[in-house]
Design an enzyme around this catalytic site. Structure first.
Site, PDB file in Angstrom:
ATOM      1  N   ASP A  69       0.872  -1.170   0.000  1.00 10.40           N
ATOM      2  CA  ASP A  69       0.000   0.000   0.000  1.00 10.40           C
ATOM      3  C   ASP A  69       0.907   1.216   0.000  1.00 10.40           C
ATOM      4  OD1 ASP A  69      -2.908   0.734   0.021  1.00 10.40           O
ATOM      5  OD2 ASP A  69      -2.170   2.057   1.587  1.00 10.40           O
ATOM      6  N   SER A  70       0.611   2.140  -0.882  1.00 14.83           N
ATOM      7  CA  SER A  70       1.529   3.253  -1.083  1.00 14.83           C
ATOM      8  C   SER A  70       0.762   4.508  -1.443  1.00 14.83           C
ATOM      9  CB  SER A  70       2.535   2.880  -2.180  1.00 14.83           C
ATOM     10  OG  SER A  70       1.874   2.310  -3.291  1.00 14.83           O
ATOM     11  N   PHE A 154       4.459   4.875 -13.475  1.00 15.72           N
ATOM     12  CA  PHE A 154       2.997   4.935 -13.532  1.00 15.72           C
ATOM     13  C   PHE A 154       2.563   6.022 -12.558  1.00 15.72           C
ATOM     14  CE2 PHE A 154       3.965   2.144 -10.016  1.00 15.72           C
ATOM     15  CZ  PHE A 154       2.971   2.372  -9.080  1.00 15.72           C
ATOM     16  N   LYS A 177      14.657   3.143 -10.929  1.00 17.47           N
ATOM     17  CA  LYS A 177      13.535   3.433 -10.031  1.00 17.47           C
ATOM     18  C   LYS A 177      13.386   2.304  -9.003  1.00 17.47           C
ATOM     19  CE  LYS A 177       8.622   4.174  -9.445  1.00 17.47           C
ATOM     20  NZ  LYS A 177       7.240   3.987  -9.896  1.00 17.47           N
TER      21      LYS A 177
HETATM   22  P1  ITT Z   1      -3.745  -2.054  -5.246  1.00 18.28           P
HETATM   23  O1  ITT Z   1      -4.452  -1.515  -4.028  1.00 18.28           O
HETATM   24  O2  ITT Z   1      -4.548  -3.080  -5.977  1.00 18.28           O
HETATM   25  O3  ITT Z   1      -2.355  -2.517  -4.947  1.00 18.28           O
HETATM   26  P2  ITT Z   1      -3.843   0.724  -5.996  1.00 18.28           P
HETATM   27  O4  ITT Z   1      -3.324   1.513  -7.164  1.00 18.28           O
HETATM   28  O5  ITT Z   1      -5.266   0.953  -5.589  1.00 18.28           O
HETATM   29  O6  ITT Z   1      -3.581  -0.824  -6.286  1.00 18.28           O
HETATM   30  P3  ITT Z   1      -2.923   1.886  -3.521  1.00 18.28           P
HETATM   31  O7  ITT Z   1      -4.268   1.860  -2.898  1.00 18.28           O
HETATM   32  O8  ITT Z   1      -1.734   1.496  -2.686  1.00 18.28           O
HETATM   33  O9  ITT Z   1      -2.860   0.953  -4.793  1.00 18.28           O
HETATM   34  O10 ITT Z   1      -2.703   3.345  -4.113  1.00 18.28           O
HETATM   35  C1  ITT Z   1      -1.423   3.760  -4.433  1.00 18.28           C
HETATM   36  C2  ITT Z   1      -1.504   4.955  -5.367  1.00 18.28           C
HETATM   37  O11 ITT Z   1      -0.417   5.836  -5.053  1.00 18.28           O
HETATM   38  C3  ITT Z   1      -1.312   4.522  -6.812  1.00 18.28           C
HETATM   39  O12 ITT Z   1      -2.536   4.227  -7.453  1.00 18.28           O
HETATM   40  C4  ITT Z   1      -0.620   5.743  -7.394  1.00 18.28           C
HETATM   41  O13 ITT Z   1      -1.577   6.729  -7.709  1.00 18.28           O
HETATM   42  C5  ITT Z   1       0.232   6.245  -6.217  1.00 18.28           C
HETATM   43  N1  ITT Z   1       1.566   5.615  -6.243  1.00 18.28           N
HETATM   44  C6  ITT Z   1       2.087   4.720  -5.365  1.00 18.28           C
HETATM   45  N2  ITT Z   1       3.325   4.347  -5.726  1.00 18.28           N
HETATM   46  C7  ITT Z   1       3.602   5.004  -6.856  1.00 18.28           C
HETATM   47  C8  ITT Z   1       4.715   5.022  -7.723  1.00 18.28           C
HETATM   48  O14 ITT Z   1       5.782   4.254  -7.535  1.00 18.28           O
HETATM   49  N3  ITT Z   1       4.658   5.804  -8.786  1.00 18.28           N
HETATM   50  C9  ITT Z   1       3.573   6.576  -9.023  1.00 18.28           C
HETATM   51  N4  ITT Z   1       2.463   6.617  -8.277  1.00 18.28           N
HETATM   52  C10 ITT Z   1       2.478   5.824  -7.186  1.00 18.28           C
END
Ligand code: ITT
Length: 199
Positions: A69-70, A154, A177
């Site tokens: 989660d990020s 992304f 990256k």
């Molecule tokens: P999952 O929950 O299925 O893993 P998600 O995209 O919904 O997919 P998150 O809830 O963790 O995942 O949301 C993380 C968002 O933060 C992600 O959709 C991006 O918009 C941003 N993000 C996280 N890491 C990133 C990265 O390395 N580069 C660019 N954007 C990132």
């Protein structure tokens, strides 16, 4: 090799996680291979949401699982969008609308006040009921640019100017990256902790 489900529905994350995990002696399998749909993420922290995703996938696949989660914390927005980064621009948000909203919210904010960081919580559960999950967290410092640059990565990567230079995460080669990012650091630490625990 031991099979581990990669509990994400985000193709950008999945690509990075598979690349970072290569060589760690695990056999990572995407949750989509089991027809697993992402769960509702209603935790109030990155770790809580990562655990929801990992337990959900582990329960459905009957295998250990790793989840990420990020999100992006922007200083001028008091840390937003944070855990709401994926849906920042609304329920139908995509990368483009999220980046448009970020640029609009930061209109008029000078470079010196555009500080930001990505955060990542990476977790491993041996099964859905695992009461001692392995957890690793990392951050990646940068600032929000004034225009999109680069076609790599992304999400917010075309707007995320990496600290210490002038290139965006979208302009970085993927291998670089993965070596320095929040996700790369957190997953490398998780893999070390897993190894120490016998995985
Ligand atoms: P999952 O929950 O299925 O893993 P998600 O995209 O919904 O997919 P998150 O809830 O963790 O995942 O949301 C993380 C968002 O933060 C992600 O959709 C991006 O918009 C941003 N993000 C996280 N890491 C990133 C990265 O390395 N580069 C660019 N954007 C990132």
């Amino acid at each position: 090799m031991r099979r581990v489900v990669i509990a994400t529905g985000n193709p950008g994350k999945l690509r990075e996680m598979l690349a970072i995990l290569g060589g760690h002696g695990l056999e990572p399998v995407a949750q989509s291979a089991f027809g697993i749909e992402p769960p509702v993420e209603d935790g109030d922290s990155f770790v809580a949401n990562a655990l929801i995703k990992a337990r959900h996938a582990a329960a459905r696949a009957g295998l250990p699982a790793i989840a990420d989660d990020s999100g992006l914390e922007v200083d001028a927005l008091d840390g937003r969008p944070g855990v709401y980064s994926a849906r920042y621009a609304g329920p139908e948000a995509d990368n483009e609308s999220n980046n448009d909203k970020l640029l609009a919210e930061l209109a008029g904010v000078p470079a010196a006040r555009r500080g930001a960081r990505y955060r990542c919580a990476m977790v491993f559960v041996q099964g859905a009921g695992d009461e001692a999950p392995i957890v690793a967290e990392a951050a990646w410092e940068g600032r929000i640019g004034f225009e999109r640059r680069g076609a790599g990565g992304f999400g917010y990567d075309p707007l995320f100017v990496v600290a210490g230079g002038d290139i965006t995460a979208g302009e970085m080669p993927e291998a670089e990256k993965n070596r320095v990012s929040h996700r790369g650091q957190a997953l490398a630490e998780l893999a070390e902790k897993m190894k120490a625990a016998g995985w």
